[in-house]
Enzyme design. Structure first.
Site, PDB file in Angstrom:
ATOM      1  N   ASP A 146     -79.976  57.296  76.878  1.00 32.76           N
ATOM      2  CA  ASP A 146     -78.682  56.814  76.403  1.00 32.76           C
ATOM      3  C   ASP A 146     -77.575  57.843  76.590  1.00 32.76           C
ATOM      4  OD1 ASP A 146     -79.711  58.550  74.495  1.00 32.76           O
ATOM      5  OD2 ASP A 146     -79.930  57.040  72.945  1.00 32.76           O
TER       6      ASP A 146
ATOM      7  N   ASN B 143     -82.761  54.617  60.992  1.00 29.94           N
ATOM      8  CA  ASN B 143     -82.817  53.174  60.701  1.00 29.94           C
ATOM      9  C   ASN B 143     -83.817  52.456  61.615  1.00 29.94           C
ATOM     10  OD1 ASN B 143     -81.512  53.257  63.140  1.00 29.94           O
ATOM     11  ND2 ASN B 143     -79.650  52.233  62.472  1.00 29.94           N
TER      12      ASN B 143
ATOM     13  N   HIS C  80     -84.042  52.953  64.922  1.00 24.30           N
ATOM     14  CA  HIS C  80     -83.584  52.729  66.300  1.00 24.30           C
ATOM     15  C   HIS C  80     -84.353  53.596  67.294  1.00 24.30           C
ATOM     16  CE1 HIS C  80     -80.084  55.838  65.830  1.00 24.30           C
ATOM     17  NE2 HIS C  80     -80.954  56.362  66.672  1.00 24.30           N
TER      18      HIS C  80
ATOM     19  N   GLU D 262     -80.005  49.546  68.130  1.00 23.39           N
ATOM     20  CA  GLU D 262     -79.833  49.450  66.682  1.00 23.39           C
ATOM     21  C   GLU D 262     -80.521  48.199  66.134  1.00 23.39           C
ATOM     22  OE1 GLU D 262     -78.775  52.035  65.326  1.00 23.39           O
ATOM     23  OE2 GLU D 262     -76.673  52.507  65.674  1.00 23.39           O
TER      24      GLU D 262
HETATM   25  C1  GLP Z   1     -79.959  59.601  68.391  1.00 19.43           C
HETATM   26  C2  GLP Z   1     -80.506  59.285  69.766  1.00 19.43           C
HETATM   27  C3  GLP Z   1     -81.935  58.802  69.704  1.00 19.43           C
HETATM   28  C4  GLP Z   1     -82.751  59.749  68.851  1.00 19.43           C
HETATM   29  C5  GLP Z   1     -82.213  59.720  67.455  1.00 19.43           C
HETATM   30  C6  GLP Z   1     -83.020  60.558  66.473  1.00 19.43           C
HETATM   31  O1  GLP Z   1     -79.418  58.508  67.767  1.00 19.43           O
HETATM   32  N1  GLP Z   1     -79.719  58.306  70.460  1.00 19.43           N
HETATM   33  O2  GLP Z   1     -82.460  58.697  71.010  1.00 19.43           O
HETATM   34  O3  GLP Z   1     -84.089  59.378  68.868  1.00 19.43           O
HETATM   35  O4  GLP Z   1     -80.894  60.202  67.506  1.00 19.43           O
HETATM   36  O5  GLP Z   1     -82.568  61.869  66.513  1.00 19.43           O
HETATM   37  P1  GLP Z   1     -83.229  63.093  65.785  1.00 19.43           P
HETATM   38  O6  GLP Z   1     -84.381  63.484  66.609  1.00 19.43           O
HETATM   39  O7  GLP Z   1     -82.151  64.117  65.800  1.00 19.43           O
HETATM   40  O8  GLP Z   1     -83.601  62.654  64.412  1.00 19.43           O
END
Ligand code: GLP
Length: 243
Positions: free
Chosen positions: A67, A136, A138, A143
């Site tokens: 992304d 959440n 995702h 989402e």
């Molecule tokens: C962001 C990214 C996701 C990632 C998520 C969790 O929203 N777009 O791909 O998995 O954060 O991040 P973290 O590993 O910092 O908890």
């Protein structure tokens, strides 16, 4: 589903890096799907370390990232492209032409999403997709929604995601409100999926995603249906799961 338990973040990162490293060794021309966020930083540091020790070669590896924020160009320090350069790409011998991340600066969302799907198809799909887990539920920036989205698309980020990701920005108002993300279908087509999850704060959503009903309200729950899904998580994240 395979679940590997780690004691802490370092152990989780090494175990996951071992799995990615095995993929590169077994198929030096592999296509890796990569992720951002805090969870994979330790994995990238470990892969860089093995590269420096001459144990890994990225010269024929291709990558596609999950992304990118819409409206941020590659040289913006908050962009995922910048993050990937900082943590991995500038530190290993991957070829620039083999790196793919949605172009956040492209205002034409339809064209950008179509182009990204074509890139993945042209590479004959993803061999190993790395994922983190959003608070959440995702994955990528898919989402919670009423239905699973098949392909790369433009999403409106939820308040909870903006809140969770504001730590990388000066404040929440700086977080872009939209992002390009691979779809759930794009992710599920990967031949292998590796998810890393760390910390007590993710324990509840992890349990929900992997042990309760498969629903687009918890996007990561779809991973229960993937034929080659591996989770590496620390004790704290697994604390509510009976394994
Ligand atoms: C962001 C990214 C996701 C990632 C998520 C969790 O929203 N777009 O791909 O998995 O954060 O991040 P973290 O590993 O910092 O908890």
């Amino acid at each position: 589903m395979k679940i590997y338990r780690a004691h802490d973040y370092k152990d989780m990162s090494r175990k996951a890096a071992n799995i990615i490293s095995a993929q590169i060794i077994m198929k030096p021309t592999c296509v890796l799907g990569l992720a951002t966020g805090s969870s994979p930083i330790g994995i990238y540091a470990q892969l860089v370390d093995w590269y420096r020790k001459d144990d890994l070669d990225f010269s024929r590896v291709k990558t596609v990232n999950l992304d990118e924020y819409r409206g941020l160009s590659a040289d913006n320090e908050q962009s995922y492209r910048y993050f990937m350069n900082e943590h991995l790409f500038s530190k290993v011998n991957i070829k620039n032409k083999n790196i793919h991340i949605p172009d956040g600066s492209n205002e034409d969302a339809d064209a950008e999403c179509r182009k990204y799907e074509e890139i993945i198809d042209t590479m004959n799909g993803i061999d190993l997709q790395l994922l983190g887990l959003g608070p959440n539920g995702h994955i990528g920036f898919n989402e919670p929604a009423d239905c699973f989205t098949r392909k790369t698309h433009l999403v409106d980020l939820t308040e909870s995601t903006i809140e969770a990701n504001k730590r990388f920005f000066e404040d929440a108002s700086q977080v872009p409100r939209q992002a390009y993300t691979m779809g759930i279908g794009t992710i599920m087509k990967a031949r292998k999926i590796l998810m890393v999850v760390e910390g007590e704060k993710k324990a509840e959503i992890l349990k929900k995603a992997l042990t309760e009903e498969v629903t687009p309200r918890v996007p990561a729950s779809i991973l229960q249906l993937h034929p080659d899904f591996t989770l590496v998580a620390d004790d704290a994240a697994l604390s509510l799961m009976n394994i």
